[in-house]
Write an enzyme that holds these catalytic residues in place. Structure first.
Site, PDB file in Angstrom:
ATOM      1  N   HIS A 163      -7.696  -2.198  12.290  1.00  0.00           N
ATOM      2  CA  HIS A 163      -7.595  -0.844  12.218  1.00  0.00           C
ATOM      3  C   HIS A 163      -8.841  -0.404  13.352  1.00  0.00           C
ATOM      4  O   HIS A 163      -9.689  -1.173  13.428  1.00  0.00           O
ATOM      5  CB  HIS A 163      -8.137  -0.076  10.767  1.00  0.00           C
ATOM      6  CG  HIS A 163      -7.089  -0.263   9.881  1.00  0.00           C
ATOM      7  ND1 HIS A 163      -7.257  -0.267   8.544  1.00  0.00           N
ATOM      8  CD2 HIS A 163      -5.715   0.173   9.945  1.00  0.00           C
ATOM      9  CE1 HIS A 163      -6.084  -0.044   7.870  1.00  0.00           C
ATOM     10  NE2 HIS A 163      -5.302   0.204   8.814  1.00  0.00           N
ATOM     11  N   CYS A 190     -14.124   2.980   6.228  1.00  0.00           N
ATOM     12  CA  CYS A 190     -12.740   2.669   5.553  1.00  0.00           C
ATOM     13  C   CYS A 190     -12.909   3.541   4.063  1.00  0.00           C
ATOM     14  O   CYS A 190     -11.776   3.866   3.630  1.00  0.00           O
ATOM     15  CB  CYS A 190     -12.404   1.359   5.035  1.00  0.00           C
ATOM     16  SG  CYS A 190     -12.412   0.351   6.561  1.00  0.00           S
ATOM     17  N   ARG A 212       0.904  -1.135  -0.088  1.00  0.00           N
ATOM     18  CA  ARG A 212      -0.278   0.074   0.193  1.00  0.00           C
ATOM     19  C   ARG A 212       0.878   1.152  -0.019  1.00  0.00           C
ATOM     20  O   ARG A 212       0.237   2.554  -0.072  1.00  0.00           O
ATOM     21  CB  ARG A 212      -1.065  -0.089   1.174  1.00  0.00           C
ATOM     22  CG  ARG A 212      -2.057  -0.981   1.132  1.00  0.00           C
ATOM     23  CD  ARG A 212      -3.312  -0.824   2.104  1.00  0.00           C
ATOM     24  NE  ARG A 212      -3.930   0.464   1.640  1.00  0.00           N
ATOM     25  CZ  ARG A 212      -5.101   0.816   2.350  1.00  0.00           C
ATOM     26  NH1 ARG A 212      -5.215   0.628   3.256  1.00  0.00           N
ATOM     27  NH2 ARG A 212      -5.530   1.763   1.885  1.00  0.00           N
TER      28      ARG A 212
HETATM   29  N1  ARG Z   1      -7.336  -4.077   2.349  1.00  0.00           N
HETATM   30  C1  ARG Z   1      -7.045  -2.924   3.098  1.00  0.00           C
HETATM   31  C2  ARG Z   1      -5.965  -2.946   3.959  1.00  0.00           C
HETATM   32  O1  ARG Z   1      -5.930  -4.110   4.645  1.00  0.00           O
HETATM   33  C3  ARG Z   1      -8.230  -2.363   3.762  1.00  0.00           C
HETATM   34  C4  ARG Z   1      -8.136  -1.297   4.545  1.00  0.00           C
HETATM   35  C5  ARG Z   1      -9.332  -0.912   5.337  1.00  0.00           C
HETATM   36  N2  ARG Z   1      -9.422   0.440   5.997  1.00  0.00           N
HETATM   37  C6  ARG Z   1      -9.791   0.729   7.175  1.00  0.00           C
HETATM   38  N3  ARG Z   1      -9.840   2.151   7.421  1.00  0.00           N
HETATM   39  N4  ARG Z   1      -9.958   0.078   7.917  1.00  0.00           N
HETATM   40  O2  ARG Z   1      -5.245  -2.186   4.201  1.00  0.00           O
END
Ligand code: ARG
Length: 694
Positions: free
Chosen positions: A169, A265, A91
């Site tokens: 998160h 998210c 990311r």
């Molecule tokens: N696939 C993403 C990750 O794992 C999902 C992010 C979800 N975002 C959030 N704010 N919870 O980073």
């Protein structure tokens, strides 16, 4: 918020997909997200939000499938944007695009100073209308960044440790709402964090959602005015939110849940209603603190490095390995410098205390140990340091002094004598009013946990439990060691349980004693009772040892044996009077091998020698193991653990038990000096005596 429409940022899922796995939701879902459906769901969410808020958008970028989760872009406060530092490389490419967007839209960009990862509004959530930032850490965001953030944004920081990887998160399990309210899933947090939320938010202002809601991302909600938008809310939750005056709107987002995200998210708040911090509030909140420790030794081969890092995490902290020099050969040690970050000074101290026990050193160690005085007999100052089995030095008056009588789980008392300070390992119950006890973590250092010169550190004998490994091979080496100990007139102590007799090992143990291989015997009432029973009646708890069958009326044999010994006045007397004519206790008496029998609640009789005063028994055990070179622990969990606790490092421990759990527990002293053997103790003793008689 009622007067002006809030502003939200979103990013279309044009290139969305599950292309890699960085959270448990993504597992098994690579390539399974349907882009068309995702698009429709995302538009549903956007249209719902657009009725209540102004939506800004950022161009999606090909090759960045998680970019629609804009909550992770960073944290906004006022016109300042703190960009994220993504934990996973998958990311990290998103950051430059987010930074560019915010710069173009006139925001000030302030990069984080500290190292460590930070995933923006995914983990840092303002309590609307207050001067409070809820800060999640432990999975994606590292604790140390909040020190930095606290210093920039003058608000109170409430640190919450996430412990369930599925709620990686903060916004997946925690939703702050206006008027001091909060909706959250308690089990996503460690106990202290749960307690913190409950302390900061009154009962009537919090909803603790059940797993059935949480696992459908009910907490991952966007609140706009009186509307709460999320993927799901169960009927009970809806009702409770309704009581709070919320209309709940659900937008199905299951395509995004395949990637581990939902409504919240997919959104970043471009404005926060943050209050001015009250006097003192900031200091109250931001307690992130850190300290460096050094650790040296066989960090990789022994798994010590993992232990150190786990210890930090389990203690609620986070770490950064700042330096690591790997020993490349067997004779080379590794060296590491680890920065330990904790959410409070108290937690830092607890973690450091444990690290110290693992052999770590706090480099600024050149200060004296902190001493506190005992104010009540048998009660230690709260912050007492408790010992390990390893040689320990304490700094008093600028000098490092080695503690005397090293053993585990005791306190260190500083005594002033004619030849200066002495440090004594002292049992809790032996502390006296006025004793000065070592407290905290300063001025204490533990000698290398793995003395390189430990004898008999054969590779194959390394602290491990062997059931499949050829028991014969191990026995041969134990026998070899025992021979050498006997030749140099060393000391071997045997701790034995009644199973030794039940499994037919009695005659072999008796033979070992007769051959001069045992210098002290520790046990309970039972081993002596059944040994004597077998000598008098040929049974052990009524079972015929020769035939393995129950003897009619045999269940009273052990009581008859006890009775006979009591009649004689004791075991030694029974031997002298010719009542006992063989067996383990007989050989002890005949060869002047001291023994100690510690009583317990289930003892019959007991035999006159059995100590029903446990403190006296503990003292006698401690005396008898003084100077031992080897302790052979034979099928007695209770007495073996009791003995292990009193034994300093450097003594060879052999633990034999049919139950792997017992063996693991006992041989887990993190040292080459303990050997576990999972086998029948009767067979073991048979083999061992045979080897020693060769
Ligand atoms: N696939 C993403 C990750 O794992 C999902 C992010 C979800 N975002 C959030 N704010 N919870 O980073």
């Amino acid at each position: 918020m009622e007067n002006s429409r809030p502003k939200l940022l979103m990013c279309a899922p044009t290139f969305f997909g599950v292309n890699y796995v960085i959270n448990p939701w993504m597992e098994g879902n690579i390539g399974r997200a349907a882009r068309d459906r995702a698009r429709t769901q995302w538009e549903g969410l956007r249209d719902t939000l657009a009725k209540l808020a102004d939506i800004e958008s950022i161009e999606p970028v090909e090759g960045l499938p998680d970019m629609p989760f804009v909550a992770n872009a960073g944290l906004l406060y006022g016109d300042t944007f703190i960009p994220s530092r993504f934990r996973f490389p998958q990311r990290q490419g998103e950051s430059e695009h987010f930074v560019e967007w915010f710069r173009e839209h006139g925001y000030r960009i302030e990069a984080l100073q500290d190292s460590g990862s930070f995933e923006g509004e995914g983990d840092a959530l303002f309590q609307p209308g207050e001067a409070l930032l809820w800060c999640g850490y432990g999975v994606r965001t590292s604790l140390q960044v909040y020190k930095d953030i606290a210093e920039r944004i003058g608000v109170e920081i409430a640190l919450l440790r996430l412990v369930d990887e599925r709620f990686y998160h903060l916004d997946t399990c925690f939703c702050p709402l206006p008027d001091g309210r909060v909706m959250f899933y308690p089990h996503a947090f460690d106990q202290d964090s749960r307690a913190l939320i409950r302390e900061r938010v009154a009962k009537e202002n919090r909803i603790e959602v059940p797993a059935s809601d949480a696992l459908r991302f009910a907490c991952n909600a966007v609140a706009v005015g009186d509307t709460l938008i999320s993927n799901y809310a169960g009927s009970e939750l809806r009702e409770r939110l309704g009581d709070w005056g919320y209309a709940v709107e659900t937008c199905p987002l299951d395509e995004f849940i395949l990637a581990g995200g939902a409504a919240k998210c997919l959104v970043l708040h471009l404005e926060h209603e943050v209050a001015e911090a009250a006097e003192g509030a900031v200091e109250r909140g931001s307690h992130v603190c850190d300290r460096r420790v050094d650790i040296q030794g066989q960090l990789l081969d022994t798994g010590l490095m993992n232990e150190v890092l786990d210890c930090v995490t389990e203690g609620g902290g986070s770490f950064e390995v700042e330096e690591f020099h790997a020993g490349l050969r067997h004779d080379q040690e590794s060296q590491a410098t680890v920065r330990v970050v904790a959410p409070s000074p108290a937690k830092l101290n607890t973690i450091l205390g444990r690290l110290l026990q693992l052999g770590a050193r706090v480099p600024e160690e050149e200060v004296d140990a902190q001493l506190e005085t005992v104010t009540k007999d048998g009660v230690a100052p709260r912050d007492f340091y408790s010992t390990t089995i390893y040689p320990t030095d304490v700094r008093v008056g600028g000098q490092w002094i080695r503690a005397r009588g090293q053993r585990m789980d005791v306190m260190l008392v500083v005594r002033d004598t004619e030849d200066g300070h002495k440090i004594d390992c002292t049992l809790l119950r032996d502390l006296r009013e006025g004793d000065r006890v070592v407290c905290g973590v300063d001025g204490i250092r533990i000698q290398d946990r793995l003395p390189a010169d430990t004898e008999s550190s054969f590779e194959f004998m390394a602290s491990s439990v062997s059931s499949e490994r050829r028991v014969e091979l191990i026995v041969e080496n134990i026998a070899w060691d025992m021979r050498r100990i006997r030749e140099r007139e060393g000391k071997i102590v045997v701790v034995a349980g009644p199973v030794v007799i039940h499994t037919g090992g009695g005659p072999y143990l008796a033979k070992l004693i007769a051959m001069g291989y045992v210098q002290a015997l520790l046990g309970g009432n039972a081993i002596a009772v059944h040994d004597i029973e077998s000598d008098l009646y040929g049974t052990s708890l009524g079972v015929d040892l020769a035939r393995g069958a129950n003897i009619h009326g045999g269940h009273r044999h052990h009581l008859q044996a006890i009775n006979r010994v009591r009649e004689c006045g004791g075991i030694a007397q029974a031997v002298e009077q010719g009542v006992i004519r063989g067996g383990v206790m007989y050989e002890c008496v005949r060869h002047g091998v001291p023994f100690s029998l510690a009583g317990s609640i289930r003892d019959d009789g007991p035999l006159p020698e059995t100590h029903m005063d446990l403190l006296a028994a503990q003292d006698e055990y401690a005396n008898l193991i003084q100077g031992a070179d080897m302790i052979l622990m034979l099928s007695s969990m209770l007495h073996s653990i009791g003995t292990g606790n009193m034994t300093p490092a450097g003594v060879r421990l052999i633990c034999v038990d049919i139950s792997p759990a017992v063996v693991t527990k006992l041989s887990d002293r993190g040292s080459v000096e303990s050997t576990g053997v999972v086998t029948d103790v009767g067979l073991f003793l048979n083999l061992l005596t045979a080897k020693l008689s060769e």
